[in-house]
Design a protein around this motif. Structure first.
Motif, PDB file in Angstrom:
ATOM      1  N   VAL A   8       6.376  -9.212  -5.246  1.00  0.00           N
ATOM      2  CA  VAL A   8       5.232  -9.645  -5.956  1.00  0.00           C
ATOM      3  C   VAL A   8       3.790 -10.243  -5.247  1.00  0.00           C
ATOM      4  CG1 VAL A   8       4.313 -11.297  -7.971  1.00  0.00           C
ATOM      5  CG2 VAL A   8       7.101 -10.230  -8.136  1.00  0.00           C
ATOM      6  N   GLU A   9       2.419  -9.084  -5.148  1.00  0.00           N
ATOM      7  CA  GLU A   9       1.796  -9.695  -4.108  1.00  0.00           C
ATOM      8  C   GLU A   9       1.930  -9.935  -3.283  1.00  0.00           C
ATOM      9  OE1 GLU A   9      -1.258 -13.313  -6.448  1.00  0.00           O
ATOM     10  OE2 GLU A   9      -0.707 -12.387  -7.923  1.00  0.00           O
ATOM     11  N   GLY A  10       2.830  -9.382  -2.545  1.00  0.00           N
ATOM     12  CA  GLY A  10       3.383  -8.962  -1.122  1.00  0.00           C
ATOM     13  C   GLY A  10       3.429 -10.007  -0.792  1.00  0.00           C
TER      14      GLY A  10
ATOM     15  N   GLN B 150      -0.775  -3.802   3.200  1.00  0.00           N
ATOM     16  CA  GLN B 150      -1.975  -3.821   2.385  1.00  0.00           C
ATOM     17  C   GLN B 150      -2.138  -2.786   1.220  1.00  0.00           C
ATOM     18  OE1 GLN B 150      -4.279  -5.957   2.603  1.00  0.00           O
ATOM     19  NE2 GLN B 150      -3.328  -7.130   3.703  1.00  0.00           N
ATOM     20  N   GLU B 151      -0.851  -1.911   1.374  1.00  0.00           N
ATOM     21  CA  GLU B 151      -1.688  -0.279   0.894  1.00  0.00           C
ATOM     22  C   GLU B 151      -0.189  -0.963  -1.394  1.00  0.00           C
ATOM     23  OE1 GLU B 151      -2.107   1.609   0.739  1.00  0.00           O
ATOM     24  OE2 GLU B 151      -2.882   1.985   2.251  1.00  0.00           O
ATOM     25  N   VAL B 152      -0.180  -0.658  -2.111  1.00  0.00           N
ATOM     26  CA  VAL B 152       0.249  -1.248  -3.627  1.00  0.00           C
ATOM     27  C   VAL B 152       1.722  -1.248  -3.160  1.00  0.00           C
ATOM     28  CG1 VAL B 152       0.390  -0.747  -5.856  1.00  0.00           C
ATOM     29  CG2 VAL B 152      -2.014  -0.719  -4.650  1.00  0.00           C
ATOM     30  N   TYR B 153       2.155  -0.114  -2.862  1.00  0.00           N
ATOM     31  CA  TYR B 153       3.662   0.240  -2.536  1.00  0.00           C
ATOM     32  C   TYR B 153       4.049  -0.868  -1.583  1.00  0.00           C
ATOM     33  CZ  TYR B 153       2.314   3.178   1.863  1.00  0.00           C
ATOM     34  OH  TYR B 153       2.146   3.710   2.943  1.00  0.00           O
ATOM     35  N   SER B 154       3.546  -1.728  -0.461  1.00  0.00           N
ATOM     36  CA  SER B 154       4.051  -2.287  -0.063  1.00  0.00           C
ATOM     37  C   SER B 154       4.121  -3.817  -0.606  1.00  0.00           C
ATOM     38  CB  SER B 154       3.258  -2.589   1.360  1.00  0.00           C
ATOM     39  OG  SER B 154       3.432  -1.203   2.197  1.00  0.00           O
ATOM     40  N   ARG B 155       2.796  -4.173  -1.677  1.00  0.00           N
ATOM     41  CA  ARG B 155       2.365  -5.556  -1.635  1.00  0.00           C
ATOM     42  C   ARG B 155       2.855  -5.412  -3.049  1.00  0.00           C
ATOM     43  NH1 ARG B 155       0.090  -8.855   0.410  1.00  0.00           N
ATOM     44  NH2 ARG B 155      -1.179  -9.856  -1.089  1.00  0.00           N
ATOM     45  N   SER B 156       4.567  -4.195  -3.360  1.00  0.00           N
ATOM     46  CA  SER B 156       4.682  -4.532  -5.432  1.00  0.00           C
ATOM     47  C   SER B 156       5.794  -3.981  -5.742  1.00  0.00           C
ATOM     48  CB  SER B 156       3.590  -4.447  -6.591  1.00  0.00           C
ATOM     49  OG  SER B 156       4.399  -3.827  -7.815  1.00  0.00           O
TER      50      SER B 156
ATOM     51  N   GLY C  33      11.770  -1.942   6.683  1.00  0.00           N
ATOM     52  CA  GLY C  33      10.856  -1.938   7.987  1.00  0.00           C
ATOM     53  C   GLY C  33       9.559  -3.151   7.755  1.00  0.00           C
ATOM     54  N   ASP C  34       9.205  -3.180   8.690  1.00  0.00           N
ATOM     55  CA  ASP C  34       8.427  -4.399   9.248  1.00  0.00           C
ATOM     56  C   ASP C  34       7.084  -3.632   9.154  1.00  0.00           C
ATOM     57  OD1 ASP C  34      10.992  -6.259   9.510  1.00  0.00           O
ATOM     58  OD2 ASP C  34       9.998  -6.081  11.413  1.00  0.00           O
ATOM     59  N   PHE C  35       6.917  -3.320   9.498  1.00  0.00           N
ATOM     60  CA  PHE C  35       5.685  -1.784   9.373  1.00  0.00           C
ATOM     61  C   PHE C  35       5.391  -1.635   7.634  1.00  0.00           C
ATOM     62  CE2 PHE C  35       1.606   0.201  11.774  1.00  0.00           C
ATOM     63  CZ  PHE C  35       1.244   0.386  10.460  1.00  0.00           C
ATOM     64  N   ARG C  36       5.159  -2.657   7.418  1.00  0.00           N
ATOM     65  CA  ARG C  36       4.878  -1.868   5.940  1.00  0.00           C
ATOM     66  C   ARG C  36       4.653  -0.888   4.789  1.00  0.00           C
ATOM     67  NH1 ARG C  36       8.213  -6.486   3.149  1.00  0.00           N
ATOM     68  NH2 ARG C  36       9.364  -6.856   4.945  1.00  0.00           N
ATOM     69  N   ASP C  37       3.608  -0.764   5.689  1.00  0.00           N
ATOM     70  CA  ASP C  37       3.461   0.979   4.837  1.00  0.00           C
ATOM     71  C   ASP C  37       3.001   1.872   5.466  1.00  0.00           C
ATOM     72  OD1 ASP C  37       0.977  -0.856   3.428  1.00  0.00           O
ATOM     73  OD2 ASP C  37      -0.790  -0.953   4.778  1.00  0.00           O
ATOM     74  N   MET C  38       4.199   2.042   6.367  1.00  0.00           N
ATOM     75  CA  MET C  38       4.491   3.195   6.842  1.00  0.00           C
ATOM     76  C   MET C  38       5.671   3.487   6.964  1.00  0.00           C
ATOM     77  SD  MET C  38       3.520   3.413  10.787  1.00  0.00           S
ATOM     78  CE  MET C  38       4.231   4.936  12.404  1.00  0.00           C
ATOM     79  N   CYS C  39       6.521   1.927   6.364  1.00  0.00           N
ATOM     80  CA  CYS C  39       7.932   3.163   6.294  1.00  0.00           C
ATOM     81  C   CYS C  39       8.686   3.226   5.367  1.00  0.00           C
ATOM     82  CB  CYS C  39       9.100   1.528   6.706  1.00  0.00           C
ATOM     83  SG  CYS C  39      10.250   1.720   7.006  1.00  0.00           S
ATOM     84  N   LYS C  40       9.679   4.404   5.925  1.00  0.00           N
ATOM     85  CA  LYS C  40       9.878   5.038   4.676  1.00  0.00           C
ATOM     86  C   LYS C  40      11.787   4.236   4.532  1.00  0.00           C
ATOM     87  CE  LYS C  40      11.443   9.291   2.836  1.00  0.00           C
ATOM     88  NZ  LYS C  40      11.605  11.053   2.910  1.00  0.00           N
TER      89      LYS C  40
END
Length: 175
Positions: free
Chosen positions: A92-94, A114-120, A135-142
């Protein structure tokens, strides 16, 4: 020309064989990190050492593990354990919430989520026999956000050390 071939093609292979051999001396296995999805904890092209795990005993939260999945086309991928069997999990909100309580994630850089799929992420309950891995780099990880929870059978081992190619004598502990 031969020098370039050696430095760019042969030397990395020789260095990886040396790393695998050194890991084996410590009853461990080694694999290369193929992408930056675990940055800053692990960097692309680094070598990680992992102790083989056969599902005999629980994993701990925040532990980095090596997994396989059909979506990874045979590659071995390091990910972090964030949800244990039986827990509810949501973002929720990151903020990662486990059973409604915020989990501190000191390994996570806010700029990499920062991406929506990483923050919610809607609330899920981690089923018995599975773990929620990210993954630790949430915006990049599958990771589990896309693939769902990982079955125990897909978890190959617990990561303990990492180093750049050629740096196996100075491997650092992974947390």
């Amino acid at each position: 020309m031969l020098d370039r071939v050696f430095r760019h093609f042969l030397l990395p292979k020789v260095q990886f064989v040396a790393a695998r051999s050194e890991a084996a001396r410590h009853r461990m296995r080694a694999t290369k990190v193929l992408a930056g999805h675990m940055a800053p904890t692990l960097r692309q092209a680094e070598v990680v050492w992992y102790a083989p795990w056969a599902g005999d005993g629980p994993l701990s939260r925040s532990q980095v593990v090596v997994v396989t999945h059909s979506d990874y086309e045979g590659a071995l991928v390091p990910l972090r354990v964030v949800g244990l069997p039986g827990e509810s999990l949501e973002i929720v909100e990151g903020d990662l919430l486990i059973d409604g309580h915020r989990l501190p994630e000191p390994y996570l850089l806010e700029s990499q989520a920062q991406e929506v799929y990483s923050r919610s992420v809607p609330r899920v309950v981690v089923a018995a026999g599975t773990y929620w891995l990210m993954g630790d780099f949430r915006d990049m990880c599958k990771d589990s956000r896309v693939l769902g929870p990982f079955a125990v059978s897909t978890i190959l081992g617990e990561v303990s050390k990492a180093h750049p190619l050629g740096g196996h004598r100075a491997a650092r502990n992974v947390r």
